[in-house]
Design a protein around this motif. Structure first.
Motif, PDB file in Angstrom:
ATOM      1  N   ILE A 156       0.861  -1.182   0.000  1.00 53.41           N
ATOM      2  CA  ILE A 156       0.000   0.000   0.000  1.00 53.41           C
ATOM      3  C   ILE A 156       0.900   1.236   0.000  1.00 53.41           C
ATOM      4  O   ILE A 156       1.861   1.312   0.773  1.00 53.41           O
ATOM      5  N   THR A 157       0.617   2.174  -0.867  1.00 51.79           N
ATOM      6  CA  THR A 157       1.329   3.451  -0.887  1.00 51.79           C
ATOM      7  C   THR A 157       0.569   4.436  -0.013  1.00 51.79           C
ATOM      8  O   THR A 157      -0.629   4.668  -0.241  1.00 51.79           O
ATOM      9  N   VAL A 158       1.255   4.985   0.978  1.00 53.05           N
ATOM     10  CA  VAL A 158       0.618   5.894   1.930  1.00 53.05           C
ATOM     11  C   VAL A 158       1.301   7.253   1.857  1.00 53.05           C
ATOM     12  O   VAL A 158       2.462   7.407   2.275  1.00 53.05           O
ATOM     13  N   TYR A 159       0.590   8.230   1.320  1.00 53.70           N
ATOM     14  CA  TYR A 159       1.096   9.595   1.290  1.00 53.70           C
ATOM     15  C   TYR A 159       0.775  10.284   2.616  1.00 53.70           C
ATOM     16  O   TYR A 159      -0.199   9.942   3.300  1.00 53.70           O
ATOM     17  N   ASN A 160       1.603  11.250   2.975  1.00 54.58           N
ATOM     18  CA  ASN A 160       1.435  12.001   4.214  1.00 54.58           C
ATOM     19  C   ASN A 160       1.985  13.400   3.994  1.00 54.58           C
ATOM     20  O   ASN A 160       2.632  13.654   2.966  1.00 54.58           O
ATOM     21  N   PRO A 161       1.753  14.335   4.912  1.00 55.40           N
ATOM     22  CA  PRO A 161       2.258  15.693   4.694  1.00 55.40           C
ATOM     23  C   PRO A 161       3.774  15.785   4.551  1.00 55.40           C
ATOM     24  O   PRO A 161       4.287  16.762   4.008  1.00 55.40           O
ATOM     25  N   GLY A 162       4.513  14.749   5.028  1.00 54.30           N
ATOM     26  CA  GLY A 162       5.971  14.773   4.944  1.00 54.30           C
ATOM     27  C   GLY A 162       6.556  13.968   3.808  1.00 54.30           C
ATOM     28  O   GLY A 162       7.771  13.955   3.627  1.00 54.30           O
ATOM     29  N   GLY A 163       5.712  13.289   3.029  1.00 50.46           N
ATOM     30  CA  GLY A 163       6.241  12.487   1.932  1.00 50.46           C
ATOM     31  C   GLY A 163       5.394  11.262   1.666  1.00 50.46           C
ATOM     32  O   GLY A 163       4.177  11.354   1.488  1.00 50.46           O
ATOM     33  N   MET A 164       6.038  10.091   1.710  1.00 50.78           N
ATOM     34  CA  MET A 164       5.343   8.856   1.368  1.00 50.78           C
ATOM     35  C   MET A 164       6.063   7.671   1.998  1.00 50.78           C
ATOM     36  O   MET A 164       7.291   7.657   2.118  1.00 50.78           O
ATOM     37  N   VAL A 165       5.273   6.674   2.423  1.00 49.65           N
ATOM     38  CA  VAL A 165       5.812   5.388   2.857  1.00 49.65           C
ATOM     39  C   VAL A 165       5.028   4.294   2.149  1.00 49.65           C
ATOM     40  O   VAL A 165       4.044   4.564   1.464  1.00 49.65           O
ATOM     41  N   LYS A 166       5.461   3.067   2.349  1.00 47.39           N
ATOM     42  CA  LYS A 166       4.701   1.915   1.901  1.00 47.39           C
ATOM     43  C   LYS A 166       4.424   1.028   3.107  1.00 47.39           C
ATOM     44  O   LYS A 166       5.203   0.992   4.068  1.00 47.39           O
ATOM     45  N   THR A 167       3.302   0.334   3.057  1.00 54.73           N
ATOM     46  CA  THR A 167       2.984  -0.648   4.080  1.00 54.73           C
ATOM     47  C   THR A 167       2.632  -1.958   3.399  1.00 54.73           C
ATOM     48  O   THR A 167       2.122  -1.969   2.273  1.00 54.73           O
ATOM     49  N   ASN A 168       2.938  -3.045   4.085  1.00 52.63           N
ATOM     50  CA  ASN A 168       2.536  -4.361   3.592  1.00 52.63           C
ATOM     51  C   ASN A 168       1.643  -4.990   4.641  1.00 52.63           C
ATOM     52  O   ASN A 168       2.053  -5.156   5.797  1.00 52.63           O
ATOM     53  N   ILE A 169       0.422  -5.328   4.242  1.00 53.84           N
ATOM     54  CA  ILE A 169      -0.575  -5.890   5.153  1.00 53.84           C
ATOM     55  C   ILE A 169      -0.937  -7.302   4.713  1.00 53.84           C
ATOM     56  O   ILE A 169      -1.301  -7.522   3.551  1.00 53.84           O
ATOM     57  N   GLN A 170      -0.830  -8.230   5.628  1.00 54.36           N
ATOM     58  CA  GLN A 170      -1.295  -9.593   5.392  1.00 54.36           C
ATOM     59  C   GLN A 170      -2.346  -9.908   6.449  1.00 54.36           C
ATOM     60  O   GLN A 170      -2.027 -10.039   7.628  1.00 54.36           O
ATOM     61  N   LEU A 171      -3.603  -9.983   5.998  1.00 54.46           N
ATOM     62  CA  LEU A 171      -4.699 -10.233   6.928  1.00 54.46           C
ATOM     63  C   LEU A 171      -4.723 -11.694   7.346  1.00 54.46           C
ATOM     64  O   LEU A 171      -4.409 -12.594   6.562  1.00 54.46           O
ATOM     65  N   ALA A 172      -5.099 -11.924   8.602  1.00 50.00           N
ATOM     66  CA  ALA A 172      -5.232 -13.270   9.133  1.00 50.00           C
ATOM     67  C   ALA A 172      -6.684 -13.518   9.536  1.00 50.00           C
ATOM     68  O   ALA A 172      -7.459 -12.561   9.727  1.00 50.00           O
ATOM     69  N   GLU A 173      -7.038 -14.778   9.674  1.00 49.94           N
ATOM     70  CA  GLU A 173      -8.411 -15.108  10.068  1.00 49.94           C
ATOM     71  C   GLU A 173      -8.752 -14.457  11.405  1.00 49.94           C
ATOM     72  O   GLU A 173      -9.838 -13.918  11.578  1.00 49.94           O
ATOM     73  N   ARG A 174      -7.831 -14.516  12.344  1.00 52.09           N
ATOM     74  CA  ARG A 174      -7.963 -13.764  13.600  1.00 52.09           C
ATOM     75  C   ARG A 174      -7.264 -12.439  13.378  1.00 52.09           C
ATOM     76  O   ARG A 174      -6.064 -12.382  13.169  1.00 52.09           O
ATOM     77  N   LYS A 175      -8.002 -11.352  13.378  1.00 53.13           N
ATOM     78  CA  LYS A 175      -7.468 -10.073  12.909  1.00 53.13           C
ATOM     79  C   LYS A 175      -6.224  -9.628  13.674  1.00 53.13           C
ATOM     80  O   LYS A 175      -5.346  -8.960  13.120  1.00 53.13           O
ATOM     81  N   GLU A 176      -6.123 -10.033  14.951  1.00 53.44           N
ATOM     82  CA  GLU A 176      -4.955  -9.659  15.744  1.00 53.44           C
ATOM     83  C   GLU A 176      -3.686 -10.364  15.277  1.00 53.44           C
ATOM     84  O   GLU A 176      -2.575  -9.946  15.627  1.00 53.44           O
ATOM     85  N   ASP A 177      -3.847 -11.437  14.493  1.00 55.27           N
ATOM     86  CA  ASP A 177      -2.692 -12.174  13.970  1.00 55.27           C
ATOM     87  C   ASP A 177      -2.234 -11.662  12.607  1.00 55.27           C
ATOM     88  O   ASP A 177      -1.305 -12.223  12.009  1.00 55.27           O
ATOM     89  N   SER A 178      -2.876 -10.616  12.114  1.00 57.64           N
ATOM     90  CA  SER A 178      -2.444 -10.009  10.853  1.00 57.64           C
ATOM     91  C   SER A 178      -1.030  -9.444  11.009  1.00 57.64           C
ATOM     92  O   SER A 178      -0.563  -9.194  12.122  1.00 57.64           O
ATOM     93  N   SER A 179      -0.350  -9.266   9.881  1.00 53.76           N
ATOM     94  CA  SER A 179       1.009  -8.715   9.939  1.00 53.76           C
ATOM     95  C   SER A 179       1.056  -7.352   9.247  1.00 53.76           C
ATOM     96  O   SER A 179       0.379  -7.122   8.242  1.00 53.76           O
ATOM     97  N   ILE A 180       1.866  -6.472   9.825  1.00 52.17           N
ATOM     98  CA  ILE A 180       2.070  -5.128   9.277  1.00 52.17           C
ATOM     99  C   ILE A 180       3.568  -4.890   9.157  1.00 52.17           C
ATOM    100  O   ILE A 180       4.316  -5.100  10.125  1.00 52.17           O
ATOM    101  N   HIS A 181       4.004  -4.444   7.987  1.00 50.75           N
ATOM    102  CA  HIS A 181       5.374  -3.963   7.821  1.00 50.75           C
ATOM    103  C   HIS A 181       5.316  -2.557   7.229  1.00 50.75           C
ATOM    104  O   HIS A 181       4.547  -2.290   6.296  1.00 50.75           O
ATOM    105  N   LEU A 182       6.115  -1.678   7.797  1.00 49.44           N
ATOM    106  CA  LEU A 182       6.189  -0.276   7.381  1.00 49.44           C
ATOM    107  C   LEU A 182       7.530  -0.048   6.701  1.00 49.44           C
ATOM    108  O   LEU A 182       8.580  -0.348   7.281  1.00 49.44           O
TER     109      LEU A 182
END
Length: 327
Positions: free
Chosen positions: A255-281
């Motif tokens: 995911i491309t995420v723009y912000n007032p200071g520029g831009m980052v990317k995030t990678n989201i992998q959803l899991a069946e139990r939402k708390e087990d999902s993974s996030i990388h910034l």
């Protein structure tokens, strides 16, 4: 003579202090006083910052170091995604390693060097964890709800829906057609003053969905106020986006995420139990200045005898931001 670094991730500004290089480490009171003085723009040290990142030895053998986050008001945050990228770069260069773990307030997080975002704009990928939606982990209180997911809460802003996620910093997220800074600032101030909904305060983010896997996020940060970017805020928002907007989310791409200071990317992998999902910034880790100061002055928060040198990296970061706006 000791050295501080002025750094940023998406123009979320910090100073880094490596306590392992000091003869005598600062105690918590001294760290708080130093953070408040360094980060205050009126003290004319590089226009201040959003916080002080403190590097310590880790008590875990599989971590290269520990990161503590002291906000501009002297409070301590559990995590800082943008800050973690800069600390990761610092530790990477110090120990000549590209993939390792960093100890943070609640957990040890995987980090690794990524491909440069642009010419001479180093980037790092950092794990954002743990994830919780439970009221006790934020904490929040609203009617009898145990979670707050895509809820109408007219007491906040009538006609907007809100989702609360801890990563582990607490975040309140609302998807809007267009970010209204007045609304965001008013709600952010209200929920970080004494209130019954979020008694410990909360980071508030408004998000515009620009296209498939493309967002704009602006955050009012607890302990700071408006920031150019909030790493855990963009991470929590990306998770909420993936959960609630399946027509716009593609799990095979970042995911491309723009912000007032520029831009980052995030990678989201959803899991069946939402708390087990993974996030990388994934985003820049830019070092703009080195600051030389006597160790005794650090202990007394004396800022009168600092020697400052530019690294030249900010020029390349501005070129990167200009390339985004022209794209």
């Amino acid at each position: 003579m000791s050295q501080l670094l002025k750094v940023h991730g998406s123009e979320n500004q910090f100073f880094i202090l490596d306590q392992t290089t000091l003869e005598n480490q600062l105690d918590d009171t001294e760290l708080k006083q130093l953070a408040i003085k360094l980060c205050n723009p009126s003290n004319n040290i590089l226009d201040g910052a959003d916080g002080l990142l403190v590097v310590n030895d880790s008590k875990f053998n599989d971590c290269l170091g520990q990161m503590r986050v002291i906000n501009a008001d002297g409070s301590e945050a559990k995590m800082c995604g943008n800050g973690l990228r800069t600390v990761s770069r610092y530790l990477s260069e110090k120990f000549n390693q590209d993939s390792f773990k960093v100890e943070t307030f609640e957990t040890n997080l995987e980090v690794k060097k990524s491909d440069n975002f642009y010419n001479n704009v180093p980037a790092f990928s950092v794990e954002i964890s743990p994830i919780s939606f439970a009221k006790k982990d934020l904490p929040f209180a609203y009617k009898d709800k145990l979670e707050m997911i895509n809820e109408d809460i007219p007491e906040f802003i009538d006609g907007q829906k809100f989702t609360a996620i801890a990563v582990p910093n607490p975040h309140l997220i609302s998807f809007v057609d267009e970010v209204d800074e007045d609304d965001l600032g008013e709600l952010g101030q209200a929920l970080n003053a004494p209130n019954t909904y979020f008694p410990e305060g909360v980071n508030v983010s408004f998000c515009e969905i620009l296209d498939k896997n493309k967002l704009f996020v602006q955050t009012y940060e607890r302990g700071v106020g408006f920031t150019n970017a909030c790493g855990t805020g963009m991470s929590a928002t990306s998770l909420a986006f993936a959960m609630l907007n399946e027509d716009y989310f593609d799990s095979d791409d970042d995911i491309t995420v723009y912000n007032p200071g520029g831009m980052v990317k995030t990678n989201i992998q959803l899991a069946e139990r939402k708390e087990d999902s993974s996030i990388h910034l994934i985003g820049n880790a830019t070092f703009t200045h080195t600051l030389n100061v006597n160790e005794s002055d650090l202990h007394s928060a004396n800022l009168n005898n600092i020697t400052i040198n530019e690294t030249g990296e900010e020029t390349y970061y501005h070129e990167f931001v200009n390339s985004i706006s022209e794209a």
